[in-house]
Design an enzyme around this catalytic site. Structure first.
Site, mmCIF file in Angstrom:
data_model
loop_
_atom_site.group_PDB
_atom_site.id
_atom_site.type_symbol
_atom_site.label_atom_id
_atom_site.label_comp_id
_atom_site.label_asym_id
_atom_site.label_seq_id
_atom_site.Cartn_x
_atom_site.Cartn_y
_atom_site.Cartn_z
ATOM 1 N N LEU A 55 -2.713 39.412 -19.564
ATOM 2 C CA LEU A 55 -1.281 39.392 -19.295
ATOM 3 C C LEU A 55 -0.988 38.245 -18.345
ATOM 4 O O LEU A 55 -1.830 37.855 -17.535
ATOM 5 C CB LEU A 55 -0.834 40.714 -18.644
ATOM 6 C CG LEU A 55 -0.954 42.003 -19.458
ATOM 7 C CD1 LEU A 55 -0.542 43.194 -18.596
ATOM 8 C CD2 LEU A 55 -0.109 41.938 -20.725
ATOM 9 N N ASP A 56 0.230 37.702 -18.414
ATOM 10 C CA ASP A 56 0.643 36.697 -17.447
ATOM 11 C C ASP A 56 0.508 37.254 -16.036
ATOM 12 O O ASP A 56 0.644 38.463 -15.819
ATOM 13 C CB ASP A 56 2.106 36.293 -17.671
ATOM 14 C CG ASP A 56 2.330 35.607 -19.003
ATOM 15 O OD1 ASP A 56 1.347 35.126 -19.595
ATOM 16 O OD2 ASP A 56 3.491 35.556 -19.445
ATOM 17 N N MET A 57 0.302 36.366 -15.078
ATOM 18 C CA MET A 57 0.180 36.784 -13.691
ATOM 19 C C MET A 57 1.384 37.607 -13.239
ATOM 20 O O MET A 57 1.248 38.602 -12.518
ATOM 21 C CB MET A 57 0.024 35.550 -12.799
ATOM 22 C CG MET A 57 -0.112 35.835 -11.319
ATOM 23 S SD MET A 57 -0.383 34.305 -10.393
ATOM 24 C CE MET A 57 -0.466 34.936 -8.713
ATOM 25 N N THR B 293 3.364 39.437 -15.044
ATOM 26 C CA THR B 293 3.565 40.647 -15.849
ATOM 27 C C THR B 293 2.646 41.754 -15.370
ATOM 28 O O THR B 293 1.486 41.509 -15.020
ATOM 29 C CB THR B 293 3.289 40.347 -17.333
ATOM 30 O OG1 THR B 293 4.093 39.250 -17.757
ATOM 31 C CG2 THR B 293 3.583 41.552 -18.202
#
Length: 207
Positions: free
Chosen positions: A41-43, A45
């Protein structure tokens, strides 16, 4: 396999430089040395992440993601109110090809010339968020059919409704409406890599 609930602001995997080594995968591997990365996941998110225990499980889980046999659902709060014409079960589709914006990394862009096929399903959530500060917002459920970099964030920006708190794709006013990116991975459904048993993991949305 190990299923984790990643907080917003923590990297999923190590970044470049000694100050970016603390991350979800490193913390998991400190406890389970055979834990291996399958997806990320994106940082910014938060939400559900699965890691494999060993190479055999990693191959099986990676194949399930590649073959789109893993069902993912997210919750987001977006700026404005997307048009919501009647559809079956309320779902709508965003079908726009995405590519990495190499001149402005880590951003991605919609590109009919260079982009890879990218599909997102969305619908209004039955539970709506009170107005954040002075801006009108809408809570959406999201289902990425493909898994491109920043797909949900770019697709929602492309239809004119960036995710609130998005430091890359929202306007300064939309960023200021929340202290973090309002995007959370709420559900992950997949078959167990060894037994094949259907499994469902969920995480309550924190906003």
């Amino acid at each position: 396999m190990v299923v984790l609930d990643k907080p917003s602001g923590l990297l999923a995997v190590p970044g470049r430089g000694p100050d970016k080594q603390d991350c979800l995968s490193a913390r998991a591997q400190a406890r389970w040395p055979d834990a291996l990365v399958v997806h990320r996941l994106d940082m910014a998110t938060s939400g559900v992440v699965v890691m494999a225990r060993g190479l055999t499980a990693q191959r099986a889980l990676s194949n399930a993601f590649e073959k789109r046999r893993v069902h993912k659902r997210y919750m987001a709060v977006v700026a404005g109110e997307p048009a919501d014409p009647p559809t079956d079960e309320g779902w709508h589709t965003i079908d726009l090809p995405l590519a990495v914006d190499w001149l402005n990394r880590p951003r991605s862009i919609v590109s009919s010339l260079l982009g890879k096929p990218s599909v997102t399903r969305w619908r209004r959530s039955a539970i709506q968020t009170p107005l954040l500060h002075t801006g009108l917002t809408t809570r959406l459920e999201l289902e990425p059919v493909t898994g491109r970099t920043h797909q949900l964030r770019v697709h929602l920006q492309a239809i004119g409704h960036p995710i609130v708190g998005d430091r890359l794709y929202a306007t300064p006013e939309q960023q200021a409406m929340a202290p973090r990116l309002l995007l959370h991975a709420t559900e992950l459904r997949l078959d167990h890599p060894v037994t094949g048993q259907p499994m469902n993991f969920s995480s309550a949305c924190p906003f």
